[in-house]
Scaffold this active site. Sequence first.
Site, PDB file in Angstrom:
ATOM      1  N   SER A 162       0.786  -1.240   0.000  1.00  0.00           N
ATOM      2  CA  SER A 162       0.000   0.000   0.000  1.00  0.00           C
ATOM      3  C   SER A 162       0.814   1.285   0.000  1.00  0.00           C
ATOM      4  O   SER A 162       0.253   2.366  -0.128  1.00  0.00           O
ATOM      5  CB  SER A 162      -0.971   0.010   1.186  1.00  0.00           C
ATOM      6  OG  SER A 162      -0.274   0.024   2.406  1.00  0.00           O
ATOM      7  N   LYS A 196      -5.192   4.486   8.620  1.00  0.00           N
ATOM      8  CA  LYS A 196      -4.159   5.309   7.995  1.00  0.00           C
ATOM      9  C   LYS A 196      -4.528   6.793   8.063  1.00  0.00           C
ATOM     10  O   LYS A 196      -3.660   7.655   8.242  1.00  0.00           O
ATOM     11  CB  LYS A 196      -3.949   4.851   6.551  1.00  0.00           C
ATOM     12  CG  LYS A 196      -3.370   3.445   6.467  1.00  0.00           C
ATOM     13  CD  LYS A 196      -3.282   2.924   5.049  1.00  0.00           C
ATOM     14  CE  LYS A 196      -2.721   1.502   5.044  1.00  0.00           C
ATOM     15  NZ  LYS A 196      -2.613   0.929   3.693  1.00  0.00           N
TER      16      LYS A 196
END
Length: 349
Positions: free
Chosen positions: A243, A288
């Site tokens: 990611s 996140k």
Amino acid sequence: MASTNRLGIRRYRTALLIGFLFLLFLFAYLKPWPYMLYGPGSAESVHPRVETGHKLDEKGALLFTTVSTYSNPNIFSIIYARLNPRMEVKSQEEATGGVTNIKAYRNLLSWMRDSSEANALMAAYKVMNKPIDVKQEGVIVYALLPESKARENGLQEGDIITHADGKETKTVKELSGYLSGKKPGDKVTVSGTRGEEKFEATVPLIKMNPGNRTGIGFQNDTVLKVTPSDPVKFDFADTGGPSAGLMMTLEIVAQLTGEDLTRGFRIAGTGTISADGTVGLIGGINYKLMAADRENADYFLVPYNEKNKANWTLAEKTVKDLKLSPKLVKVSTLQEALDFLKGLAPKKT
């Protein structure tokens, strides 16, 4: 005398109870449970983790974001995570997608990280119209199919196959071509690397559908060795998964073109990157975002897919529910991310 004896027994009983409770606490503290805990990870500058041999003075920062994960927690950690609105508890099987074991899962994540670095290089050089050398180095076992007999015969997710019966098979085409000459029920010995170690497994072949092909029965991908013309080095050994791909790519482009893409802002983001520059969806975007907010990010680049808006929907909900400060930006491709960053007016200080 009797009273003294009763007092002694009570004291002895109390000591036993305290000892029992201590042992119970110790057992609960030390006993691992097959769960995975999730929470906000880090949001840190990608700049010091990517070296290209080109100096760049960034006024702001490109931040790659992570999810904090903790495997095999004790019961106290599980209870804490259950009560914490910014954490989540998943069974180990759900968290790993049913991968053979934790070691195999970590090997798979390590390959995903390495693959992400390779794709970041290819995407960056493509958008800059620069040539880059790409070689195929093996076949990764991405996921074993339910009908496959490979797992019980020693093959694991994350294994990188380089040989079949001693014959070099470093590409999917080479491996499938070799297996096509065999029939279901035959056995083949595959070998290669498993993390930092070597492995060998003899597995029976099955009939693959659709197509009636003969194969081992796993989803695969090709392991690539990418060699750029610039001395690019990555330092993401302490992370796993794909990611950070988008943010790696942006940093490579910034350093090699000498253009400060941050414009003085703190730009956080996430998303996988393909060699053609497509930005892919990821998991844990809510955690996140929490990490990015904690590090005072001004913007957050969110992977966006018109047919699957899961990342965008969760990002909007997280920002609204937790009153987070980063402004959300949709990105479907590397070029869209670059266009947004280059369109920012420099931040006023």
